[in-house]
Design an enzyme around this catalytic site. Structure first.
Site, mmCIF file in Angstrom:
data_model
loop_
_atom_site.group_PDB
_atom_site.id
_atom_site.type_symbol
_atom_site.label_atom_id
_atom_site.label_comp_id
_atom_site.label_asym_id
_atom_site.label_seq_id
_atom_site.Cartn_x
_atom_site.Cartn_y
_atom_site.Cartn_z
ATOM 1 N N SER A 52 -3.914 -20.078 -10.946
ATOM 2 C CA SER A 52 -5.736 -20.097 -12.470
ATOM 3 C C SER A 52 -4.567 -19.512 -13.305
ATOM 4 O O SER A 52 -5.183 -19.578 -14.754
ATOM 5 C CB SER A 52 -6.874 -19.607 -12.222
ATOM 6 O OG SER A 52 -6.736 -18.293 -11.244
ATOM 7 N N HIS A 53 -3.595 -18.479 -13.513
ATOM 8 C CA HIS A 53 -3.722 -17.876 -14.348
ATOM 9 C C HIS A 53 -1.229 -18.027 -14.448
ATOM 10 O O HIS A 53 -0.624 -17.474 -14.715
ATOM 11 C CB HIS A 53 -3.066 -16.096 -13.833
ATOM 12 C CG HIS A 53 -4.662 -15.580 -14.066
ATOM 13 N ND1 HIS A 53 -5.612 -16.385 -13.026
ATOM 14 C CD2 HIS A 53 -5.190 -14.967 -15.021
ATOM 15 C CE1 HIS A 53 -6.177 -15.522 -13.511
ATOM 16 N NE2 HIS A 53 -6.293 -14.955 -14.817
ATOM 17 N N THR A 165 -15.666 -11.840 -19.010
ATOM 18 C CA THR A 165 -15.159 -12.026 -17.636
ATOM 19 C C THR A 165 -14.446 -10.351 -17.352
ATOM 20 O O THR A 165 -15.036 -10.017 -16.069
ATOM 21 C CB THR A 165 -14.528 -12.548 -17.487
ATOM 22 O OG1 THR A 165 -12.941 -12.622 -18.543
ATOM 23 C CG2 THR A 165 -14.846 -14.800 -17.534
ATOM 24 N N ASP A 193 -10.834 -20.336 -12.669
ATOM 25 C CA ASP A 193 -10.952 -20.890 -11.950
ATOM 26 C C ASP A 193 -11.828 -22.038 -11.883
ATOM 27 O O ASP A 193 -12.003 -22.879 -10.841
ATOM 28 C CB ASP A 193 -11.278 -19.889 -10.533
ATOM 29 C CG ASP A 193 -9.949 -18.749 -9.899
ATOM 30 O OD1 ASP A 193 -9.083 -19.841 -10.016
ATOM 31 O OD2 ASP A 193 -11.159 -17.717 -9.385
ATOM 32 N N HIS A 234 -25.871 -5.947 -10.196
ATOM 33 C CA HIS A 234 -26.305 -5.230 -11.779
ATOM 34 C C HIS A 234 -24.984 -3.901 -11.171
ATOM 35 O O HIS A 234 -24.715 -3.507 -12.394
ATOM 36 C CB HIS A 234 -27.701 -4.135 -11.264
ATOM 37 C CG HIS A 234 -26.993 -2.930 -10.296
ATOM 38 N ND1 HIS A 234 -28.011 -3.990 -8.737
ATOM 39 C CD2 HIS A 234 -26.984 -1.924 -10.303
ATOM 40 C CE1 HIS A 234 -27.291 -3.150 -8.016
ATOM 41 N NE2 HIS A 234 -27.310 -2.072 -8.147
ATOM 42 N N LYS A 235 -24.292 -4.528 -10.427
ATOM 43 C CA LYS A 235 -23.220 -3.693 -10.377
ATOM 44 C C LYS A 235 -21.956 -3.934 -11.171
ATOM 45 O O LYS A 235 -21.354 -3.453 -11.424
ATOM 46 C CB LYS A 235 -22.461 -3.184 -8.536
ATOM 47 C CG LYS A 235 -23.524 -2.828 -8.064
ATOM 48 C CD LYS A 235 -23.237 -2.190 -6.167
ATOM 49 C CE LYS A 235 -24.564 -1.666 -5.157
ATOM 50 N NZ LYS A 235 -23.734 -1.189 -4.286
ATOM 51 N N LEU A 315 -5.204 -6.380 2.169
ATOM 52 C CA LEU A 315 -4.610 -5.671 1.417
ATOM 53 C C LEU A 315 -4.454 -6.553 0.583
ATOM 54 O O LEU A 315 -3.488 -7.763 0.044
ATOM 55 C CB LEU A 315 -3.244 -5.087 1.770
ATOM 56 C CG LEU A 315 -3.808 -3.082 3.069
ATOM 57 C CD1 LEU A 315 -1.992 -2.217 2.941
ATOM 58 C CD2 LEU A 315 -4.200 -2.699 2.180
#
Length: 350
Positions: A52-53, A165, A193, A234-235, A315
């Site tokens: 996508s990038h 975004t 995406d 909300h986070k 990771l």
């Protein structure tokens, strides 16, 4: 140029992929310095499996370069604001070149002072953040980067685009290992995406966005015309707001709303600021008065990483590194349709 191809894919060496992107950009009048920086970032993403990038964004650079304010010959120059703060005006070119030119000052300042800031202003941003923070981490520094975009994202509980975004990326240096790196949008998914789902004729998961009437939708076209949603309710909304403030007003640049207004319907990459911070982990060591802390802070960091991986968890960045290793051995995979589209978009020779 091509070898080991399939009906659906072209396999390119890293040099071939870089040359394709660089030649495309310079053929459309972009300066050699900007072309090198943009091509390197897009090819790094393609190489590391971040489609996508990656080269998918190359055709879209034409829309950005067509923006009335875009400067194909931008020549950004770093400026010392304070001993800890460097500013680089991207001169209305692609922001990646400005970021790269500011890195030497950022790294030197962070090593000397413990923490440093790089503010990039007036740049058209069309690449991932992780290549830059990973590069900073190879100098033994931790790094944080963030930027607004366009007001595509509704705040938690809202129905209309207000936030961007707003990606955020972080890197931590590791001795004997590639840096720990994450890079993600604060929206439920990256806009690229969602565009990929539309291109492939696929629905998107529920919770990614709203249609133009503010109703939940799994139709990527409807969400691209409506509003995206933040991750984590909300986070994610609060985190996106923090990025708006720090990478917008704090460094004297545009919010996502202002960036969208500046676009004036040109459908260019967002033009805004980027905030990059670097930290020196060697500045502090465990104090002798802390007998419960053994080894060094870096030892503690490695213990943390091992406790994550020993549980079978991955990771962030590991998948990119695996794709990078595979590309070094087998080449970079590029969808044949995308490759042919790029070739068709080269200027026609008279």
């Amino acid at each position: 140029m091509m070898s080991r191809n399939s009906p659906d894919e072209i396999i390119l060496s890293e040099g071939e992929a870089l040359g394709l992107a660089r030649d495309f950009l310079t053929a459309h009048g972009l300066s050699a310095a900007q072309a090198e920086a943009v091509a390197s970032a897009l090819c790094a993403a393609q190489r590391d499996g971040c489609a996508s990038h990656g080269l998918q964004r190359l055709p879209g650079t034409l829309d950005t370069m067509a923006h009335p304010a875009f400067n194909r010959m931008a020549d950004p120059r770093p400026e010392a604001v304070t001993p800890a703060v460097t500013r680089v005006d991207a001169d209305y070119g692609f922001s990646i070149l400005a970021a790269e030119r500011g890195l030497p000052s950022l790294v030197a300042n962070a090593r000397r002072l413990g923490v440093a800031i790089l503010a990039v202003n007036n740049g058209f941003h069309s690449t991932a953040l992780w290549p830059v923070v990973e590069k900073i981490a190879t100098h033994g520094l931790a790094a944080l980067s963030m930027n607004p975009t366009h007001d595509w994202v509704a705040p938690s509980g809202g129905t209309k685009g207000t936030l961007g975004t707003n990606p955020i990326a972080f890197a931590w240096p590791r001795a004997g290992h590639p840096p720990y790196v994450f890079d993600f949008a604060t929206s439920a998914a990256a806009r690229a995406d969602i565009a990929l789902h539309r291109q492939r004729g696929q629905e998107i998961p529920a919770g990614w966005g709203l249609d133009p009437q503010g109703r939940p939708s799994t139709d990527p076209a409807a969400v691209l015309a409506g509003a995206m949603l933040p991750f984590g309710g909300h986070k994610g909304s609060a985190l996106a707001t923090m990025i708006e403030l720090l990478a917008g007003p704090f460094i004297g640049d545009r919010t996502s709303r202002q960036s969208a207004a500046f676009d004036k319907g040109a459908k260019a990459a967002p033009c805004h600021g980027e905030l990059i911070l670097a930290f020196n982990p060697d500045l502090f060591q465990f104090d002798s008065a802390q007998p419960d802390l053994e080894g060094t802070p870096q030892d503690a960091a490695e213990d943390l990483f091992s406790r994550i991986t020993q549980q079978g968890a991955r990771l962030p960045g590991d998948r990119r590194y695996a794709a990078r290793a595979a590309a070094a051995q087998h080449g970079i995979r590029v969808p044949k349709a995308l490759y042919e589209r790029i070739l068709r978009l080269f200027p026609q020779q008279e």
